[in-house]
Design a protein around this motif. Structure first.
Motif, PDB file in Angstrom:
ATOM      1  N   ALA A  72      37.274  33.772  35.595  1.00  0.00           N
ATOM      2  CA  ALA A  72      37.911  33.345  34.340  1.00  0.00           C
ATOM      3  C   ALA A  72      36.892  33.226  33.210  1.00  0.00           C
ATOM      4  CB  ALA A  72      38.623  32.013  34.553  1.00  0.00           C
ATOM      5  N   VAL A  73      35.716  32.672  33.517  1.00  0.00           N
ATOM      6  CA  VAL A  73      34.684  32.483  32.490  1.00  0.00           C
ATOM      7  C   VAL A  73      34.163  33.829  31.989  1.00  0.00           C
ATOM      8  CG1 VAL A  73      32.338  31.642  32.083  1.00  0.00           C
ATOM      9  CG2 VAL A  73      33.979  30.206  33.293  1.00  0.00           C
ATOM     10  N   LEU A  74      33.906  34.762  32.911  1.00  0.00           N
ATOM     11  CA  LEU A  74      33.390  36.072  32.517  1.00  0.00           C
ATOM     12  C   LEU A  74      34.403  36.850  31.678  1.00  0.00           C
ATOM     13  CD1 LEU A  74      31.526  37.250  35.756  1.00  0.00           C
ATOM     14  CD2 LEU A  74      30.513  36.491  33.602  1.00  0.00           C
ATOM     15  N   ILE A  75      35.668  36.761  32.052  1.00  0.00           N
ATOM     16  CA  ILE A  75      36.710  37.445  31.286  1.00  0.00           C
ATOM     17  C   ILE A  75      36.803  36.859  29.879  1.00  0.00           C
ATOM     18  CG2 ILE A  75      39.215  37.786  31.111  1.00  0.00           C
ATOM     19  CD1 ILE A  75      39.220  38.000  34.190  1.00  0.00           C
ATOM     20  N   ILE A  83      36.493  42.742  23.357  1.00  0.00           N
ATOM     21  CA  ILE A  83      37.013  43.570  24.441  1.00  0.00           C
ATOM     22  C   ILE A  83      38.399  43.055  24.800  1.00  0.00           C
ATOM     23  CG2 ILE A  83      36.701  44.259  26.856  1.00  0.00           C
ATOM     24  CD1 ILE A  83      33.698  43.983  26.436  1.00  0.00           C
ATOM     25  N   GLN A  84      39.383  43.939  24.875  1.00  0.00           N
ATOM     26  CA  GLN A  84      40.743  43.523  25.159  1.00  0.00           C
ATOM     27  C   GLN A  84      40.835  42.845  26.519  1.00  0.00           C
ATOM     28  OE1 GLN A  84      43.368  46.870  24.789  1.00  0.00           O
ATOM     29  NE2 GLN A  84      43.101  47.031  22.572  1.00  0.00           N
ATOM     30  N   GLN A  85      41.802  41.923  26.644  1.00  0.00           N
ATOM     31  CA  GLN A  85      41.909  41.122  27.861  1.00  0.00           C
ATOM     32  C   GLN A  85      42.094  41.986  29.100  1.00  0.00           C
ATOM     33  OE1 GLN A  85      45.467  38.704  28.875  1.00  0.00           O
ATOM     34  NE2 GLN A  85      44.089  36.950  28.799  1.00  0.00           N
ATOM     35  N   ASP A  86      42.988  42.993  29.038  1.00  0.00           N
ATOM     36  CA  ASP A  86      43.218  43.808  30.223  1.00  0.00           C
ATOM     37  C   ASP A  86      41.970  44.583  30.628  1.00  0.00           C
ATOM     38  OD1 ASP A  86      43.314  45.339  27.953  1.00  0.00           O
ATOM     39  OD2 ASP A  86      45.026  46.565  28.589  1.00  0.00           O
ATOM     40  N   ALA A  87      41.197  45.043  29.635  1.00  0.00           N
ATOM     41  CA  ALA A  87      39.950  45.742  29.942  1.00  0.00           C
ATOM     42  C   ALA A  87      38.927  44.784  30.544  1.00  0.00           C
ATOM     43  CB  ALA A  87      39.388  46.388  28.676  1.00  0.00           C
ATOM     44  N   ALA A  88      38.830  43.572  29.973  1.00  0.00           N
ATOM     45  CA  ALA A  88      37.896  42.572  30.505  1.00  0.00           C
ATOM     46  C   ALA A  88      38.238  42.212  31.942  1.00  0.00           C
ATOM     47  CB  ALA A  88      37.916  41.329  29.618  1.00  0.00           C
ATOM     48  N   ILE A  89      39.533  42.039  32.227  1.00  0.00           N
ATOM     49  CA  ILE A  89      39.974  41.735  33.583  1.00  0.00           C
ATOM     50  C   ILE A  89      39.583  42.866  34.526  1.00  0.00           C
ATOM     51  CG2 ILE A  89      42.015  41.469  35.068  1.00  0.00           C
ATOM     52  CD1 ILE A  89      43.336  39.923  32.786  1.00  0.00           C
ATOM     53  N   GLY A  90      39.812  44.113  34.102  1.00  0.00           N
ATOM     54  CA  GLY A  90      39.474  45.254  34.943  1.00  0.00           C
ATOM     55  C   GLY A  90      37.991  45.341  35.242  1.00  0.00           C
ATOM     56  N   ILE A  91      37.158  45.077  34.239  1.00  0.00           N
ATOM     57  CA  ILE A  91      35.708  45.142  34.432  1.00  0.00           C
ATOM     58  C   ILE A  91      35.234  44.074  35.415  1.00  0.00           C
ATOM     59  CG2 ILE A  91      33.482  44.807  33.287  1.00  0.00           C
ATOM     60  CD1 ILE A  91      34.854  45.965  30.723  1.00  0.00           C
ATOM     61  N   VAL A  92      35.635  42.821  35.187  1.00  0.00           N
ATOM     62  CA  VAL A  92      35.176  41.709  36.025  1.00  0.00           C
ATOM     63  C   VAL A  92      35.743  41.812  37.433  1.00  0.00           C
ATOM     64  CG1 VAL A  92      35.213  39.202  36.311  1.00  0.00           C
ATOM     65  CG2 VAL A  92      34.869  40.200  34.036  1.00  0.00           C
ATOM     66  N   PHE A  93      37.053  42.099  37.525  1.00  0.00           N
ATOM     67  CA  PHE A  93      37.739  42.172  38.813  1.00  0.00           C
ATOM     68  C   PHE A  93      37.099  43.210  39.728  1.00  0.00           C
ATOM     69  CE2 PHE A  93      41.631  44.774  40.270  1.00  0.00           C
ATOM     70  CZ  PHE A  93      41.446  44.444  41.611  1.00  0.00           C
ATOM     71  N   THR A  94      36.924  44.440  39.228  1.00  0.00           N
ATOM     72  CA  THR A  94      36.392  45.502  40.088  1.00  0.00           C
ATOM     73  C   THR A  94      34.931  45.260  40.452  1.00  0.00           C
ATOM     74  OG1 THR A  94      35.955  46.792  38.068  1.00  0.00           O
ATOM     75  CG2 THR A  94      37.995  47.254  39.248  1.00  0.00           C
ATOM     76  N   THR A  95      34.167  44.719  39.501  1.00  0.00           N
ATOM     77  CA  THR A  95      32.736  44.494  39.766  1.00  0.00           C
ATOM     78  C   THR A  95      32.524  43.422  40.824  1.00  0.00           C
ATOM     79  OG1 THR A  95      32.172  45.127  37.486  1.00  0.00           O
ATOM     80  CG2 THR A  95      30.520  43.892  38.735  1.00  0.00           C
TER      81      THR A  95
END
Length: 289
Positions: A72-75, A83-95
């Motif tokens: 949550a903090v990284l997003i 950075i759009q929320q959906d893109a931020a979620i995708g970056i943090v989630f996959t990493t």
């Protein structure tokens, strides 16, 4: 209680708790956050195991909870860079999930911790891992934890009901009224993480995502009133758990997978028959006019 009874009760607690939390995820347009946290908690579980070399204990809960909060903090941090929320979620989630998978493959060894277990869970083994409680006797550990988490979630929803409602629908208004919007956000993310962690070992990431999103989405089709939506969402989660279990027993397949599929059946029924937003309701309305 019978073996079947414990499985159904445990899954129903997952459906009930996730259903309550899921309503606010839907209203806040954060549905993908459920998917992200349900996967990134794997990293916290793996790191907790690497530090302690034990698969059971409160350290696993703490590790997974911290991983959820880190997500949550990284997003939130990435969003400060436009950075759009959906893109931020995708970056943090996959990493973070990829790091967890790599650590399992390279460092965990022969411990009973694998990606398949993380995705699908081991709900069939829940009744065998028990603890003894006063006045109650032997209770599956996962069931006891889910009961505690359910009451924690229910407590915070009831105590901060007005704050959750305002911050979900109009954060700007909430801030103008002096409500600490960011603090409420992280408190909510803590509840999402706690719910996900408690459900994770029993039912796996796939069912956690299904229970967090689909019952709430179904309830959203039936009513515009928040209190009724919460009741309906929790009820749909329990119905999906019971229906999914008997479906799995009937065709001899994955219990968690069948329960996730049952949430889709509930949504399909809601999508068709909801009087306000359903297909039939939208078709009939112009005729009446």
């Amino acid at each position: 209680m019978s073996y079947t009874g414990w499985i159904i009760l445990t899954a129903s607690l997952v459906g009930l708790t996730c259903g309550l939390i899921g309503v606010f995820l839907i209203l806040r347009k954060m549905a993908m956050m459920a998917d992200a946290i349900s996967h990134t908690v794997l990293l916290g579980i793996v790191i907790a195991y690497l530090i302690t070399n034990e698969l059971n204990g409160p350290h696993m809960l703490v590790g997974a909870l911290l991983a959820g909060l880190l997500t949550a903090v990284l997003i939130q941090w990435l969003q400060t860079f436009n950075i759009q929320q959906d893109a931020a979620i995708g970056i943090v989630f996959t990493t973070l999930f990829a790091i967890g998978v790599v650590l399992i493959a390279t460092s965990v060894g022969n411990a009973h911790l694998d990606v398949q277990h993380a995705l699908m869970g081991e709900i069939t083994f829940i009744p065998f891992n028990t603890i003894t409680l006063p006045l109650v006797g032997n209770v599956p550990q996962a069931t006891a934890m889910l009961i505690i988490v359910f009451f924690i979630v229910l407590f915070f929803i009831l105590v901060f009901y007005k704050e959750w409602k305002i911050t979900s629908f109009d954060p700007a208004l909430a801030a103008s009224l002096g409500i600490p919007v960011l603090l409420m956000h992280y408190l909510f993310m803590s509840l999402v993480s706690l719910t996900t962690v408690a459900s994770f070992d029993a039912v796996g990431a796939i069912m956690v995502v299904a229970m967090l999103i689909t019952p709430a989405a179904s309830a959203y089709l039936w009513t515009d009133k928040l209190s009724i939506m919460l009741v309906l969402s929790g009820s749909f989660g329990v119905i999906s758990a019971i229906l999914g279990y008997y479906l799995a027993a009937w065709i001899d397949t994955s219990i968690s997978g069948s329960m996730a599929f049952a949430t889709g059946i509930v949504f399909l029924v809601s999508f068709i028959f909801s009087p306000t937003h359903g297909l039939i309701g939208k078709y009939i309305k112009p005729v009446k006019g």
